[in-house]
Design a protein around this motif. Sequence first.
Motif, short mmCIF file in Angstrom:
data_model
loop_
_atom_site.label_atom_id
_atom_site.label_comp_id
_atom_site.label_asym_id
_atom_site.label_seq_id
_atom_site.Cartn_x
_atom_site.Cartn_y
_atom_site.Cartn_z
N SER A 88 16.99 -0.12 8.68
CA SER A 88 17.52 0.52 7.48
C SER A 88 18.74 1.36 7.83
O SER A 88 18.73 2.13 8.77
N ARG A 89 19.79 1.21 7.00
CA ARG A 89 21.02 1.95 7.26
C ARG A 89 21.02 3.31 6.59
O ARG A 89 21.87 4.15 6.91
N THR A 90 20.09 3.51 5.67
CA THR A 90 20.09 4.77 4.94
C THR A 90 18.80 5.55 5.24
O THR A 90 17.78 4.97 5.59
N LEU A 91 18.87 6.84 5.05
CA LEU A 91 17.73 7.70 5.35
C LEU A 91 16.61 7.58 4.33
O LEU A 91 15.45 7.84 4.64
N MET B 43 11.23 11.40 6.27
CA MET B 43 9.86 11.63 5.83
C MET B 43 9.79 12.05 4.38
O MET B 43 8.74 11.94 3.74
N GLY B 44 10.90 12.52 3.83
CA GLY B 44 10.89 12.98 2.46
C GLY B 44 10.84 11.88 1.42
O GLY B 44 10.65 12.16 0.24
N SER B 45 11.00 10.65 1.83
CA SER B 45 11.02 9.54 0.89
C SER B 45 9.84 8.62 1.17
O SER B 45 9.80 7.95 2.21
N ARG B 46 8.88 8.63 0.24
CA ARG B 46 7.67 7.83 0.41
C ARG B 46 7.27 7.23 -0.93
O ARG B 46 7.65 7.74 -1.98
N SER B 47 6.53 6.14 -0.86
CA SER B 47 6.06 5.48 -2.07
C SER B 47 4.66 4.94 -1.85
O SER B 47 4.32 4.57 -0.72
N TYR B 48 3.87 4.92 -2.92
CA TYR B 48 2.49 4.46 -2.82
C TYR B 48 2.14 3.53 -3.97
O TYR B 48 2.66 3.66 -5.08
N ALA B 49 1.24 2.62 -3.68
CA ALA B 49 0.67 1.81 -4.75
C ALA B 49 -0.19 2.73 -5.63
O ALA B 49 -0.78 3.70 -5.14
N ASP B 50 -0.25 2.43 -6.91
CA ASP B 50 -1.01 3.27 -7.83
C ASP B 50 -2.48 3.38 -7.40
O ASP B 50 -3.11 4.42 -7.59
N SER B 51 -3.00 2.32 -6.83
CA SER B 51 -4.42 2.28 -6.47
C SER B 51 -4.78 3.24 -5.34
O SER B 51 -5.96 3.54 -5.14
N VAL B 52 -3.78 3.72 -4.60
CA VAL B 52 -4.08 4.60 -3.46
C VAL B 52 -3.47 5.99 -3.60
O VAL B 52 -3.70 6.84 -2.74
N SER C 209 2.83 8.66 6.98
CA SER C 209 3.69 9.60 7.71
C SER C 209 4.21 8.89 8.97
O SER C 209 3.75 7.80 9.32
N ARG C 210 5.16 9.53 9.60
CA ARG C 210 5.71 8.94 10.82
C ARG C 210 6.04 10.03 11.82
O ARG C 210 6.36 11.17 11.45
N VAL D 249 0.83 -1.20 0.00
CA VAL D 249 0.00 0.00 0.00
C VAL D 249 0.87 1.26 0.00
O VAL D 249 0.73 2.13 -0.85
N ALA D 250 1.78 1.36 0.97
CA ALA D 250 2.60 2.57 1.09
C ALA D 250 3.84 2.24 1.90
O ALA D 250 3.85 1.31 2.70
N ALA D 251 4.89 3.03 1.66
CA ALA D 251 6.14 2.87 2.40
C ALA D 251 6.73 4.23 2.70
O ALA D 251 6.54 5.19 1.94
N ILE D 252 7.46 4.29 3.80
CA ILE D 252 8.15 5.53 4.17
C ILE D 252 9.53 5.16 4.68
O ILE D 252 9.70 4.20 5.42
N ALA D 253 10.50 5.94 4.25
CA ALA D 253 11.88 5.71 4.68
C ALA D 253 12.10 6.33 6.06
O ALA D 253 11.20 6.91 6.65
N ARG D 254 13.31 6.22 6.53
CA ARG D 254 13.63 6.87 7.79
C ARG D 254 13.39 8.37 7.68
O ARG D 254 12.98 9.03 8.64
#
Length: 127
Positions: A101-104, A55-64, A71-72, A48-53
Amino acid sequence: QVQLVESGGGLVQAGGSLRLSCAASGRTFSSYAMGWFRQAPGQEREFVAAIARSMGSRSYADSVKGRFTISRDNAKNTVYLQMISLKPEDTGVYYCAGRSSRTLYELRISETEYAYWGQGTQVTVSS
């Protein structure tokens, strides 16, 4: 190791909104990349969605895209999924997932890449 507990699911009419929360135990939450997945009855679990360490890096499924926002809040050890304009096809059990995760800015959209999972929270959208 981190334990994840989801909350905020429920029954809502189409067009309505819900906000899911996922509370994490432990003091290293800020070092985890997080994701939300869902599983509809009789179907496989899907991203559905993902967020990195960061907040500026996020990803979403096309359906949503355009309807859901991940957010975190690292101070509260919590990740959120704000859902608006809900549709019946959004119905399912929503799971929170985390991985160290080792990267931001690292994002992961495959469930096999997440080590920690919550128990899930049911979201039902009626038409």
